[in-house]
Design a protein around this motif. Structure first.
Motif, PDB file in Angstrom:
ATOM      1  N   SER A   1     -31.185  18.642  78.804  1.00  7.92           N
ATOM      2  CA  SER A   1     -31.610  18.845  80.184  1.00  7.92           C
ATOM      3  C   SER A   1     -30.927  20.030  80.865  1.00  7.92           C
TER       4      SER A   1
ATOM      5  N   THR B   1     -30.144  23.455  82.405  1.00  8.07           N
ATOM      6  CA  THR B   1     -31.038  24.533  82.852  1.00  8.07           C
ATOM      7  C   THR B   1     -30.337  25.886  82.926  1.00  8.07           C
TER       8      THR B   1
ATOM      9  N   TYR C   1     -35.459  19.307  90.605  1.00  4.49           N
ATOM     10  CA  TYR C   1     -34.871  18.896  89.317  1.00  4.49           C
ATOM     11  C   TYR C   1     -34.872  17.389  89.191  1.00  4.49           C
TER      12      TYR C   1
ATOM     13  N   LEU D   1     -34.559  16.064  85.755  1.00  3.30           N
ATOM     14  CA  LEU D   1     -34.288  15.882  84.341  1.00  3.30           C
ATOM     15  C   LEU D   1     -33.068  15.002  84.121  1.00  3.30           C
TER      16      LEU D   1
ATOM     17  N   CYS E   1     -30.049  22.227  90.520  1.00  4.51           N
ATOM     18  CA  CYS E   1     -29.626  22.471  89.145  1.00  4.51           C
ATOM     19  C   CYS E   1     -29.233  23.944  89.025  1.00  4.51           C
TER      20      CYS E   1
ATOM     21  N   SER F   1     -40.142  25.961  86.286  1.00  2.21           N
ATOM     22  CA  SER F   1     -41.265  25.035  86.494  1.00  2.21           C
ATOM     23  C   SER F   1     -41.936  24.667  85.175  1.00  2.21           C
TER      24      SER F   1
ATOM     25  N   ARG G   1     -39.454  22.378  83.244  1.00  4.63           N
ATOM     26  CA  ARG G   1     -39.382  21.059  83.875  1.00  4.63           C
ATOM     27  C   ARG G   1     -40.640  20.242  83.598  1.00  4.63           C
ATOM     28  N   GLU G   2     -41.794  20.880  83.745  1.00  2.00           N
ATOM     29  CA  GLU G   2     -43.058  20.173  83.531  1.00  2.00           C
ATOM     30  C   GLU G   2     -43.172  19.660  82.096  1.00  2.00           C
TER      31      GLU G   2
ATOM     32  N   TYR H   1     -40.702  19.239  79.885  1.00  2.00           N
ATOM     33  CA  TYR H   1     -39.628  18.280  79.600  1.00  2.00           C
ATOM     34  C   TYR H   1     -40.027  16.889  80.103  1.00  2.00           C
TER      35      TYR H   1
END
Length: 225
Positions: free
Chosen positions: A66, A68, A171, A173, A183, A209, A212-213, A215
């Motif tokens: 996770s 970043t 965030y 995650l 993050c 983005s 994140r999407e 993940y």
């Protein structure tokens, strides 16, 4: 291979036991860190920012799926360095970077944590610096970052800068201590925005983005299963 990927390999090489993290059994792409079935390497952008970034990472942080901070190194590979944090034995290359006459190092941390008795400059913007900003990002959990801030004497002489986000963190995650805790990638994007480098900030936000999407796609699938 960018700075984060090199540091991750170094950290894994010295590990004495396998790192067990949530989602650790998933086969991941070495390039983007996402599950191979959601690999986004073909979408990875690059840009040249108006500042350089240094990830100072706490212990197992480079091995966390996770994380970043890796996204900053993805987008700005020529302008991002990464080192493991140590209270008493900091990396010699990191110390050399802090002494580089091309840069004005700045520690990124909430100004409220600067003690009143400290003779430490607090910056509103990096635009007041005479040299190219080198943003030092303390990459870890919130409690780890506080420890790094307080127990890094080699950073005490550098000014501190805070970010002023307009929106709550996107965030999700990992569980954050507070909703407004950003993050690492979001912090970097805010710094660039504050500096007026909107183009580089947007590229980083867009890559965040995508990461994140994709993940969360796998995370949602595991919850359903």
């Amino acid at each position: 291979m960018n700075a984060f990927q090199r540091l991750r390999r170094q950290r894994i090489a010295v590990a004495t036991r396998p790192f067990q993290a949530r989602g650790g059994s998933i086969i991941r792409c070495e390039g983007c860190g996402l599950a191979e079935i959601h690999c986004a390497c073909a979408l990875k952008p690059t840009a040249i920012p108006a500042a350089d970034f240094c990830l100072l990472m706490y212990d197992t942080e480079p091995m966390k799926p996770s994380n970043t901070g890796r996204l900053i190194a993805d987008v700005f590979p020529e302008n991002t360095s990464a080192f493991m944090w140590s209270r008493t034995n900091p990396d010699s290359d990191f110390l050399a970077l802090l002494r580089n006459p091309l840069y004005s190092p700045v520690v990124v941390f909430p100004e409220s944590y600067v003690r009143e008795d400290e003779a430490r400059q607090v910056l509103i913007s990096a635009n007041s610096l005479s040299k190219r900003p080198l943003y030092i990002l303390l990459d870890g959990t919130w409690s780890e970052a506080r420890k790094m801030f307080r127990k890094s004497p080699y950073l005490d002489g550098f000014p501190v800068i805070s970010v002023q986000p307009d929106t709550l963190s996107a965030y999700r995650l990992r569980v954050a201590a507070h909703d407004n805790h950003l993050c690492t990638a979001e912090v970097a994007a805010c710094l660039l925005q504050q500096q007026g480098d909107l183009a580089a900030a947007t590229v980083l936000q867009d890559w965040f983005s995508v990461f994140r999407e994709r993940y969360l796609m796998l995370k949602s699938r595991h919850k359903k299963e």
